[in-house]
Design a protein around this motif. Sequence first.
Motif, short mmCIF file in Angstrom:
data_model
loop_
_atom_site.label_atom_id
_atom_site.label_comp_id
_atom_site.label_asym_id
_atom_site.label_seq_id
_atom_site.Cartn_x
_atom_site.Cartn_y
_atom_site.Cartn_z
N ALA A 84 0.83 -1.21 0.00
CA ALA A 84 0.00 0.00 0.00
C ALA A 84 0.86 1.26 0.00
CB ALA A 84 -0.92 0.00 1.21
N GLY A 85 2.06 1.16 0.54
CA GLY A 85 2.93 2.33 0.61
C GLY A 85 3.49 2.76 -0.73
N VAL A 86 3.46 1.90 -1.75
CA VAL A 86 4.02 2.27 -3.06
C VAL A 86 2.93 2.69 -4.04
CG1 VAL A 86 5.98 0.72 -2.75
CG2 VAL A 86 3.95 -0.10 -3.95
N ILE A 87 1.66 2.63 -3.61
CA ILE A 87 0.57 3.07 -4.47
C ILE A 87 0.36 4.56 -4.28
CG2 ILE A 87 -1.88 2.82 -5.01
CD1 ILE A 87 -1.73 -0.03 -4.01
N MET A 88 0.41 5.31 -5.36
CA MET A 88 0.28 6.76 -5.31
C MET A 88 -0.81 7.21 -6.28
SD MET A 88 4.27 7.90 -5.12
CE MET A 88 4.69 6.86 -6.53
N LYS A 89 -1.59 8.20 -5.87
CA LYS A 89 -2.63 8.77 -6.71
C LYS A 89 -2.30 10.23 -6.97
CE LYS A 89 -7.64 9.30 -7.17
NZ LYS A 89 -7.64 10.72 -7.58
N GLU A 90 -2.22 10.59 -8.21
CA GLU A 90 -1.93 11.97 -8.61
C GLU A 90 -2.96 12.38 -9.65
OE1 GLU A 90 1.64 14.71 -10.54
OE2 GLU A 90 1.97 12.59 -10.08
N GLY A 91 -3.92 13.18 -9.21
CA GLY A 91 -5.00 13.56 -10.13
C GLY A 91 -5.85 12.35 -10.46
N LEU A 92 -5.95 12.07 -11.76
CA LEU A 92 -6.73 10.93 -12.22
C LEU A 92 -5.86 9.71 -12.47
CD1 LEU A 92 -9.05 12.83 -14.73
CD2 LEU A 92 -9.66 11.97 -12.47
N ASN A 93 -4.58 9.83 -12.19
CA ASN A 93 -3.65 8.73 -12.42
C ASN A 93 -3.32 8.01 -11.12
OD1 ASN A 93 -3.46 9.36 -15.16
ND2 ASN A 93 -1.78 10.80 -14.82
N SER A 122 -0.61 5.17 -9.77
CA SER A 122 0.61 4.45 -10.12
C SER A 122 1.02 3.58 -8.93
CB SER A 122 1.74 5.42 -10.48
OG SER A 122 2.02 6.28 -9.38
N GLY A 123 1.77 2.55 -9.24
CA GLY A 123 2.30 1.67 -8.20
C GLY A 123 1.50 0.40 -7.97
N LEU A 124 0.40 0.22 -8.70
CA LEU A 124 -0.41 -0.98 -8.50
C LEU A 124 0.35 -2.24 -8.90
CD1 LEU A 124 -3.93 0.22 -9.74
CD2 LEU A 124 -3.16 -0.09 -7.39
N THR A 125 1.06 -2.16 -10.04
CA THR A 125 1.82 -3.33 -10.48
C THR A 125 2.95 -3.64 -9.51
OG1 THR A 125 1.31 -2.83 -12.79
CG2 THR A 125 3.17 -4.30 -12.37
N THR A 126 3.60 -2.61 -9.02
CA THR A 126 4.68 -2.81 -8.05
C THR A 126 4.14 -3.44 -6.77
OG1 THR A 126 5.93 -0.94 -8.93
CG2 THR A 126 6.48 -1.68 -6.71
N ALA A 127 3.00 -2.95 -6.29
CA ALA A 127 2.40 -3.50 -5.07
C ALA A 127 2.02 -4.97 -5.26
CB ALA A 127 1.17 -2.69 -4.68
N ALA A 128 1.44 -5.27 -6.42
CA ALA A 128 1.05 -6.66 -6.69
C ALA A 128 2.27 -7.57 -6.78
CB ALA A 128 0.24 -6.74 -7.98
N SER A 129 3.35 -7.07 -7.39
CA SER A 129 4.55 -7.89 -7.55
C SER A 129 5.27 -8.08 -6.21
CB SER A 129 5.49 -7.26 -8.58
OG SER A 129 5.83 -5.93 -8.23
N ILE A 130 5.18 -7.10 -5.31
CA ILE A 130 5.74 -7.28 -3.97
C ILE A 130 4.98 -8.38 -3.24
CG2 ILE A 130 5.96 -6.20 -1.68
CD1 ILE A 130 6.68 -3.61 -3.04
N TRP A 131 3.68 -8.37 -3.38
CA TRP A 131 2.87 -9.42 -2.78
C TRP A 131 3.24 -10.79 -3.36
CZ3 TRP A 131 -1.37 -12.46 -4.65
CH2 TRP A 131 -2.09 -13.11 -3.65
N ALA A 132 3.45 -10.84 -4.69
CA ALA A 132 3.86 -12.09 -5.33
C ALA A 132 5.24 -12.52 -4.83
CB ALA A 132 3.88 -11.92 -6.85
N SER A 133 6.11 -11.54 -4.57
CA SER A 133 7.44 -11.87 -4.05
C SER A 133 7.35 -12.55 -2.69
CB SER A 133 8.28 -10.59 -3.95
OG SER A 133 9.58 -10.87 -3.46
N SER A 134 6.41 -12.11 -1.86
CA SER A 134 6.23 -12.77 -0.57
C SER A 134 5.73 -14.20 -0.76
CB SER A 134 5.25 -11.98 0.31
OG SER A 134 3.94 -12.05 -0.20
N ALA A 135 4.87 -14.41 -1.77
CA ALA A 135 4.39 -15.76 -2.05
C ALA A 135 5.53 -16.66 -2.52
CB ALA A 135 3.29 -15.71 -3.11
#
Length: 250
Positions: free
Chosen positions: A103-112, A114-127
């Motif tokens: 959750a710490g790498v997900i950032m919202k700027e306006g309508l964009n 970013s960081g969803l793919t990074t967050a998901a891949s960190i979760w996959a890394s724990s798996a």
Amino acid sequence: MSIITQAYLESFWSRPMMEVNLLVFMNLLGALLLGLLVGYERSYHGRAAGMRTYGIVCMASAALTVFAGYPGFWWGGAGHGGVPVDPTRVVQGIVTGVGFLGAGVIMKEGLNISGLTTAASIWASSAIGVLVGIGFFGAAILLTLLSTSLMMWGPKLEARLPSRRAMGVVLEFAAGFEPDEAVLKSTIAQWGYSVAEGSLAISSSNHTIHWNFVMFAVKSHPQPGSLFELSRHLRQLQGIEGLQISHARN
């Protein structure tokens, strides 16, 4: 009577204990290498979470899992082999903790967003670390290759597939000018775009009106096609004083 005896201290350095430590070390090393491989892709693309983050997450997940497989050797193996162990609760704690990190790498700027793919891949890394910890080495390697391949070639596949490009737009109108929603929608419809329903947000300050909305392509080849041409066409609309436009991505 002291519990710290010579025999008790020697039990931590007995041959069976050293063999278990060696197996744990090999698990940690393998998890670290797999985590570094996944993290390299993120680091290569300039993401905040890189090789070190992924390596630590994967290795720590393996460490928190692999120890549950050797309860008979806990505390030097001094009669604690009967301690009940539920590895699923360990995994649950890992997933919860890594969720906060993601959750710490997900950032919202306006309508964009970013960081969803990074967050998901960190979760996959724990798996991956959990799989290494419980001894599913083949599955851990396969998950590493699949995760890395998806992040490397997934965007290229998405670019080739039909899709509706979306842009986040902020329009600033001249002071005192009253924009017409129907006129704006009709104009961009002629270009092959449409305003996403429910995305329009209106604000006003010092007699200046701001429109914030998402527009997406309804044709496969809209005109204007590029972001630069689209910004030029929008600036030519009546009453436009300022413009901000970017790809609405996540």
